[in-house]
Structures are given as structure tokens and as C-alpha cells.
Motif scaffolding. Structure first.
Motif, PDB file in Angstrom:
ATOM      1  N   ASN A 124      66.075  25.963  34.341  1.00 36.69           N
ATOM      2  CA  ASN A 124      64.900  25.864  33.479  1.00 36.69           C
ATOM      3  C   ASN A 124      63.867  26.913  33.881  1.00 36.69           C
ATOM      4  O   ASN A 124      63.613  27.124  35.071  1.00 36.69           O
ATOM      5  N   ILE A 125      63.254  27.565  32.916  1.00 40.14           N
ATOM      6  CA  ILE A 125      62.308  28.638  33.181  1.00 40.14           C
ATOM      7  C   ILE A 125      60.883  28.187  32.870  1.00 40.14           C
ATOM      8  O   ILE A 125      60.619  27.636  31.795  1.00 40.14           O
ATOM      9  N   SER A 126      59.981  28.420  33.803  1.00 39.73           N
ATOM     10  CA  SER A 126      58.563  28.139  33.598  1.00 39.73           C
ATOM     11  C   SER A 126      57.793  29.450  33.649  1.00 39.73           C
ATOM     12  O   SER A 126      57.998  30.258  34.556  1.00 39.73           O
ATOM     13  N   CYS A 127      56.937  29.660  32.660  1.00 44.02           N
ATOM     14  CA  CYS A 127      56.087  30.855  32.613  1.00 44.02           C
ATOM     15  C   CYS A 127      54.636  30.417  32.723  1.00 44.02           C
ATOM     16  O   CYS A 127      54.211  29.511  32.005  1.00 44.02           O
ATOM     17  N   MET A 128      53.886  31.039  33.598  1.00 47.71           N
ATOM     18  CA  MET A 128      52.480  30.698  33.761  1.00 47.71           C
ATOM     19  C   MET A 128      51.640  31.964  33.801  1.00 47.71           C
ATOM     20  O   MET A 128      52.092  32.991  34.318  1.00 47.71           O
ATOM     21  N   SER A 129      50.444  31.882  33.266  1.00 45.58           N
ATOM     22  CA  SER A 129      49.544  33.027  33.319  1.00 45.58           C
ATOM     23  C   SER A 129      48.119  32.544  33.550  1.00 45.58           C
ATOM     24  O   SER A 129      47.756  31.426  33.209  1.00 45.58           O
ATOM     25  N   CYS A 130      47.330  33.406  34.165  1.00 52.17           N
ATOM     26  CA  CYS A 130      45.913  33.134  34.334  1.00 52.17           C
ATOM     27  C   CYS A 130      45.132  34.325  33.780  1.00 52.17           C
ATOM     28  O   CYS A 130      45.613  35.465  33.842  1.00 52.17           O
ATOM     29  N   GLY A 131      43.970  34.059  33.222  1.00 54.37           N
ATOM     30  CA  GLY A 131      43.194  35.145  32.660  1.00 54.37           C
ATOM     31  C   GLY A 131      41.715  34.832  32.644  1.00 54.37           C
ATOM     32  O   GLY A 131      41.289  33.726  32.974  1.00 54.37           O
ATOM     33  N   THR A 132      40.948  35.814  32.258  1.00 53.13           N
ATOM     34  CA  THR A 132      39.496  35.675  32.189  1.00 53.13           C
ATOM     35  C   THR A 132      38.975  36.569  31.066  1.00 53.13           C
ATOM     36  O   THR A 132      39.660  37.498  30.631  1.00 53.13           O
ATOM     37  N   ASN A 133      37.755  36.291  30.637  1.00 55.29           N
ATOM     38  CA  ASN A 133      37.172  37.163  29.610  1.00 55.29           C
ATOM     39  C   ASN A 133      36.680  38.488  30.207  1.00 55.29           C
ATOM     40  O   ASN A 133      36.405  39.435  29.485  1.00 55.29           O
ATOM     41  N   ASP A 134      36.539  38.548  31.535  1.00 50.69           N
ATOM     42  CA  ASP A 134      36.229  39.795  32.252  1.00 50.69           C
ATOM     43  C   ASP A 134      35.068  40.559  31.599  1.00 50.69           C
ATOM     44  O   ASP A 134      35.231  41.699  31.148  1.00 50.69           O
ATOM     45  N   PRO A 135      33.863  39.976  31.538  1.00 51.45           N
ATOM     46  CA  PRO A 135      32.748  40.601  30.809  1.00 51.45           C
ATOM     47  C   PRO A 135      32.347  41.976  31.327  1.00 51.45           C
ATOM     48  O   PRO A 135      31.919  42.831  30.550  1.00 51.45           O
ATOM     49  N   ASP A 136      32.481  42.231  32.625  1.00 47.52           N
ATOM     50  CA  ASP A 136      32.068  43.539  33.139  1.00 47.52           C
ATOM     51  C   ASP A 136      33.237  44.521  33.252  1.00 47.52           C
ATOM     52  O   ASP A 136      33.054  45.666  33.676  1.00 47.52           O
ATOM     53  N   GLY A 137      34.463  44.067  32.890  1.00 50.75           N
ATOM     54  CA  GLY A 137      35.624  44.958  32.890  1.00 50.75           C
ATOM     55  C   GLY A 137      36.195  45.276  34.262  1.00 50.75           C
ATOM     56  O   GLY A 137      37.085  46.122  34.396  1.00 50.75           O
ATOM     57  N   LYS A 138      35.712  44.581  35.299  1.00 53.78           N
ATOM     58  CA  LYS A 138      36.173  44.881  36.657  1.00 53.78           C
ATOM     59  C   LYS A 138      37.664  44.602  36.816  1.00 53.78           C
ATOM     60  O   LYS A 138      38.408  45.427  37.362  1.00 53.78           O
ATOM     61  N   ILE A 139      38.098  43.448  36.327  1.00 55.19           N
ATOM     62  CA  ILE A 139      39.514  43.087  36.480  1.00 55.19           C
ATOM     63  C   ILE A 139      40.400  44.022  35.668  1.00 55.19           C
ATOM     64  O   ILE A 139      41.476  44.432  36.114  1.00 55.19           O
ATOM     65  N   ALA A 140      39.931  44.383  34.481  1.00 58.94           N
ATOM     66  CA  ALA A 140      40.703  45.314  33.654  1.00 58.94           C
ATOM     67  C   ALA A 140      40.875  46.649  34.373  1.00 58.94           C
ATOM     68  O   ALA A 140      41.949  47.262  34.334  1.00 58.94           O
ATOM     69  N   ARG A 141      39.818  47.108  35.054  1.00 62.37           N
ATOM     70  CA  ARG A 141      39.917  48.366  35.797  1.00 62.37           C
ATOM     71  C   ARG A 141      40.892  48.239  36.965  1.00 62.37           C
ATOM     72  O   ARG A 141      41.662  49.154  37.253  1.00 62.37           O
ATOM     73  N   GLU A 142      40.837  47.088  37.631  1.00 54.28           N
ATOM     74  CA  GLU A 142      41.765  46.870  38.745  1.00 54.28           C
ATOM     75  C   GLU A 142      43.211  46.836  38.244  1.00 54.28           C
ATOM     76  O   GLU A 142      44.113  47.406  38.871  1.00 54.28           O
ATOM     77  N   ASN A 143      43.406  46.153  37.108  1.00 53.67           N
ATOM     78  CA  ASN A 143      44.749  46.122  36.515  1.00 53.67           C
ATOM     79  C   ASN A 143      45.215  47.522  36.139  1.00 53.67           C
ATOM     80  O   ASN A 143      46.385  47.890  36.346  1.00 53.67           O
ATOM     81  N   ALA A 144      44.314  48.297  35.563  1.00 54.99           N
ATOM     82  CA  ALA A 144      44.655  49.662  35.156  1.00 54.99           C
ATOM     83  C   ALA A 144      45.024  50.508  36.371  1.00 54.99           C
ATOM     84  O   ALA A 144      45.967  51.316  36.323  1.00 54.99           O
ATOM     85  N   ALA A 145      44.282  50.309  37.468  1.00 53.62           N
ATOM     86  CA  ALA A 145      44.574  51.065  38.690  1.00 53.62           C
ATOM     87  C   ALA A 145      45.936  50.684  39.243  1.00 53.62           C
ATOM     88  O   ALA A 145      46.720  51.539  39.682  1.00 53.62           O
ATOM     89  N   ARG A 146      46.256  49.376  39.219  1.00 50.68           N
ATOM     90  CA  ARG A 146      47.569  48.927  39.691  1.00 50.68           C
ATOM     91  C   ARG A 146      48.684  49.473  38.807  1.00 50.68           C
ATOM     92  O   ARG A 146      49.747  49.874  39.283  1.00 50.68           O
ATOM     93  N   LYS A 147      48.421  49.476  37.486  1.00 48.63           N
ATOM     94  CA  LYS A 147      49.427  49.979  36.549  1.00 48.63           C
ATOM     95  C   LYS A 147      49.688  51.464  36.792  1.00 48.63           C
ATOM     96  O   LYS A 147      50.838  51.918  36.778  1.00 48.63           O
ATOM     97  N   ALA A 148      48.632  52.220  37.023  1.00 51.95           N
ATOM     98  CA  ALA A 148      48.787  53.649  37.294  1.00 51.95           C
ATOM     99  C   ALA A 148      49.584  53.867  38.578  1.00 51.95           C
ATOM    100  O   ALA A 148      50.460  54.743  38.640  1.00 51.95           O
ATOM    101  N   LYS A 149      49.291  53.045  39.592  1.00 53.35           N
ATOM    102  CA  LYS A 149      50.025  53.138  40.849  1.00 53.35           C
ATOM    103  C   LYS A 149      51.494  52.772  40.643  1.00 53.35           C
ATOM    104  O   LYS A 149      52.391  53.410  41.193  1.00 53.35           O
ATOM    105  N   GLU A 150      51.705  51.735  39.835  1.00 51.57           N
ATOM    106  CA  GLU A 150      53.067  51.283  39.516  1.00 51.57           C
ATOM    107  C   GLU A 150      53.842  52.387  38.797  1.00 51.57           C
ATOM    108  O   GLU A 150      54.999  52.681  39.126  1.00 51.57           O
ATOM    109  N   GLN A 151      53.208  53.029  37.824  1.00 53.70           N
ATOM    110  CA  GLN A 151      53.859  54.097  37.067  1.00 53.70           C
ATOM    111  C   GLN A 151      54.130  55.313  37.954  1.00 53.70           C
ATOM    112  O   GLN A 151      55.176  55.956  37.825  1.00 53.70           O
TER     113      GLN A 151
END
Length: 231
Positions: free
Chosen positions: A129-156
């Protein structure tokens, strides 16, 4: 969800090396009605060997938190289910089909979620059986989005470096093989073969003449040396 056993319905080709069976199968993809051909292996004697084989193909499985599309992601598969899959081709097909789809699923989750994802998790329990879970936020100041973008760039960047390393290793191997082929060709071309026959009735004298003839340049020696028969 227990997986049934109808392996013969999808196996296209099987090969065996020792106890390991390699099966060529059709796996579903993230694109509806589209499949891809893949080779899967079963017949492992222990879970560790099977897990190592899977981690070579799906580096994110059971290796803690990794990054997918810049989002911290974990992919865990129960050891009990791995044990069920390692000698069951249909269960193994089901497992690999889902493991292969996870990166595309993570990309879909990131691009279609409202707000900003902060984590993703995929878990496969002892029964498959597969369980999928996610967590998120509205990220009003964009800090998390920038961190995600930095991780994605590092990943790429890491992925690009892996591909470049593989290309370099492949090129080096091809150049090495080309050099070996060239050396063998040159060696073959440089080999000179000739046959000289000495005719006579004194084996000692004939051997001497043969040795002397073989020591001379090819153009200077006829193929038949000496015609000194005595009657």
C-alpha cells in the motif's frame, strides 16, 4: 493491497545469470496509456542485495531525505515488502513501476500545488500500500520558494555533473577501445610471413642454408633454396 501473481501476462523476455532472473517488461508511465520497456531483476537471496540493486536504479529509495524539484522528499519501502518482491516478478514489477514514477509525481505536485510545498513523502508498507504525504505553506515572503529553487538548482547541477561524468567515462572507454583496435591492426599489418623451402640431400647443410635464408631480407631470398640432389 496484496499483489496477485499473473507474471506470464506481461513478461516479454527472461534471462538468468546464477539465481538472478532479468525480465524485460512493459511498465506504465506517468503519461496515460503510455508504457516503456524496462528490465527488472528478481531471484535475490537476501533483502540487502535486492535493496542495493533497487538503489542503483532509484537512488532516492530508503536513503533518507533527498531533493525532488527542490522540495525535501523521502521515499521509503518496507523491508517486509522488499522481501516479498525480491523473488516475485509481479510484485517486483509493481514496485519498480511506482518507484520510477515518483520523480514525475513530485514534479506534478510542485507545479500544481497552491502555495509552496515544504516536504513530500512516499511510503510503501509491508503489503504494497502506498501513502503520499505533503506539507506546504502560503510562503508570503517567498523565503521557502527561494530555498526550494536553490535546492532544485543544486539538484540539476549534480545531475548535469553525473551525466557529464558518464559521457566522459564513455568517451574514454571508446578511445581506449579504438586505441587497442588500432594497435592490433598495426601489429597485424607489421607481421610478415614467408615460407622458404630448402631442397637437398644433406640435412645438416640444408638446415644451415635454411637458417641463413631466413636471416636475409625477404626480397633477397628465393622461396626455394638449393637444388643439389646427388644420384
Amino acid at each position: 493491497m496484496e499483489i496477485g501473481n499473473s507474471y506470464s501476462s506481461y513478461a516479454a523476455e527472461n534471462t538468468k545469470e546464477g539465481n538472478i532472473i532479468t525480465s524485460t517488461v512493459e511498465l506504465k508511465t506517468s503519461t496515460p496509456n503510455k508504457t516503456r520497456t524496462e528490465q527488472i531483476k528478481t531471484g535475490f537471496s537476501n533483502v540487502n542485495d535486492y535493496s542495493s540493486y533497487l538503489q542503483d536504479k532509484y537512488s532516492y529509495m530508503n536513503t533518507g531525505t533527498t531533493s525532488m524539484e527542490g522540495v525535501p522528499t523521502t521515499v521509503s519501502v518496507s523491508g517486509a515488502f522488499l522481501k516479498k518482491c525480491m523473488n516475485d516478478p509481479e510484485k517486483a514489477k509493481y514496485l519498480e513501476e511506482n518507484l520510477a514514477a515518483i520523480p514525475d509525481c513530485a514534479a506534478y505536485a510542485v507545479s500544481h500545488s497552491l502555495g509552496t510545498l515544504t516536504s513530500l513523502s512516499y511510503q510503501i508498507d509491508a503489503n504494497g500500500n502506498i501513502s503520499c504525504m505533503s506539507c506546504g505553506t502560503n510562503d508570503p515572503d517567498g523565503k521557502i520558494a527561494r530555498e526550494n529553487a536553490a535546492r532544485k538548482a543544486k539538484e540539476q547541477k549534480a545531475q548535469k555533473e553525473r551525466l557529464e561524468k558518464k559521457r566522459a567515462e564513455k568517451k574514454e572507454q571508446e578511445e581506449r577501445l579504438a586505441k587497442i583496435r588500432a594497435e592490433k591492426k598495426a601489429e597485424k599489418e607489421n607481421l610478415q610471413s614467408r615460407e622458404i623451402t630448402v631442397v637437398g640431400n644433406d640435412v645438416r647443410d640444408m638446415t644451415k642454408k635454411l637458417t641463413e635464408a631466413m636471416a636475409q631480407p625477404d626480397a633477397a631470398v628465393p622461396k626455394i633454396v638449393g637444388l643439389d640432389f646427388k644420384i
